[in-house]
Design an enzyme around this catalytic site. Structure first.
Site, PDB file in Angstrom:
ATOM      1  N   ARG A  84     -24.718  88.235 -39.249  1.00  0.00           N
ATOM      2  CA  ARG A  84     -25.297  86.960 -39.689  1.00  0.00           C
ATOM      3  C   ARG A  84     -25.025  85.817 -38.732  1.00  0.00           C
ATOM      4  NH1 ARG A  84     -22.476  86.250 -45.305  1.00  0.00           N
ATOM      5  NH2 ARG A  84     -20.750  87.207 -44.163  1.00  0.00           N
ATOM      6  N   CYS A  85     -24.771  86.096 -37.457  1.00  0.00           N
ATOM      7  CA  CYS A  85     -24.394  85.041 -36.516  1.00  0.00           C
ATOM      8  C   CYS A  85     -25.427  83.917 -36.487  1.00  0.00           C
ATOM      9  CB  CYS A  85     -24.184  85.621 -35.127  1.00  0.00           C
ATOM     10  SG  CYS A  85     -25.571  86.593 -34.502  1.00  0.00           S
ATOM     11  N   TRP A  86     -26.705  84.283 -36.566  1.00  0.00           N
ATOM     12  CA  TRP A  86     -27.781  83.287 -36.502  1.00  0.00           C
ATOM     13  C   TRP A  86     -27.728  82.332 -37.690  1.00  0.00           C
ATOM     14  CZ3 TRP A  86     -31.716  83.673 -40.325  1.00  0.00           C
ATOM     15  CH2 TRP A  86     -31.582  84.780 -41.163  1.00  0.00           C
ATOM     16  N   ALA A  89     -24.587  80.118 -37.387  1.00  0.00           N
ATOM     17  CA  ALA A  89     -24.802  79.073 -36.384  1.00  0.00           C
ATOM     18  C   ALA A  89     -25.633  77.933 -36.955  1.00  0.00           C
ATOM     19  CB  ALA A  89     -25.484  79.671 -35.151  1.00  0.00           C
TER      20      ALA A  89
END
Length: 270
Positions: A84-86, A89
């Protein structure tokens, strides 16, 4: 490697040049056993993480963590075993203004809430694409791609923006992390199985000449199961909630009942 298969299980296969012979394997083992350092490393790594064993204590103790400039001292957000980095961010970017507006030292939007709707939207998109390509062979390159990994965790900025515009956001306390949101592998596999079975059902309906209304009615039934899987793993996303908090000056604040869309509109700078 042997050029021919043995005719019985215990028959010795023919040996060709370059094959790993018993003598060669014995030599490898003897070489390993001859080095006490190798056995020491084996004993350490079989019982302890190799990262911990390889840690250089001199480097750790010499690292200076005093800095002249600090960008912030907020609590770090952690996506753990998920992709889920996006989304993290995106929420880290907009929580700056939210903390200022609420006069809070620490605050997080619910990453779990965003992931729930991301996966549900991906499932709906997948089924629509399956209906559109139902007339193609199952080994068609587009169909093959669709059936690959339709509900993985990954995403990008425009997807995050559209999710926030449609579903809003909620504070993390309103939909906190779960075991499955922090480690998504088993949940994703359950979703993948359901989506592939649903794709088979929808393709069969199309092949039998079912109407668009009948196909979409069946799609809705399948999506009910997808929603149930997501709710079991992640919890049920709130449609509204009471928002009140104590700011960093110890002052009590209250907005009352809000929808996620109202909360996002209130605390995100456009």
């Amino acid at each position: 490697m042997a050029t021919t298969l043995p005719t019985t299980l215990m028959e010795t296969p023919a040996v060709t040049a370059g094959a790993l012979t018993p003598d060669a394997l014995s030599a490898f083992q003897d070489d390993f056993n001859a080095k006490p350092a190798y056995r020491l490393m084996q004993n350490a790594v079989t019982e302890t993480s190799i990262d911990a064993v390889a840690l250089n204590r001199d480097v750790v103790t010499r690292a200076d963590h005093s800095f002249s400039i600090h960008l912030d001292d907020w609590k770090v957000t952690h996506q753990k075993q998920s992709g889920r980095c996006w989304a993290f961010a995106g929420m880290n970017l907009i929580r700056v203004s939210a903390m200022k507006k609420m006069n809070l030292k620490q605050f997080e939007f619910s990453q779990n809430y965003v992931m729930f709707w991301d996966k549900f939207e991906k499932a709906n998109w997948f089924f629509e694409a399956i209906l559109q390509t139902a007339g193609r062979d199952v080994d068609d390159r587009t169909v093959h791609y669709l059936l690959g990994r339709p509900v993985d965790d990954g995403g990008q900025w425009n997807m995050f923006v559209n999710l926030v515009r449609k579903y809003g956001l909620v504070p993390k306390v309103q939909m906190p992390e779960t075991e499955s949101s922090s480690s998504t592998g088993r949940m994703n596999q359950a979703l993948l199985n359901e989506l592939r079975q649903g794709a088979r059902t929808l393709r069969a309906l199309k092949s039998d000449g079912a109407s668009e209304d009948a196909c979409r009615a069946r799609k809705t039934d399948i999506l009910k199961t997808v929603y149930r899987i997501l709710s079991i793993h992640l919890g049920t996303p709130p449609s509204s909630f009471i928002w009140q908090w104590k700011d960093k000056d110890k002052a009590f604040k209250r907005d009352g009942e809000m929808t996620p869309q109202e909360f996002a509109a209130q605390y995100i700078n456009s």
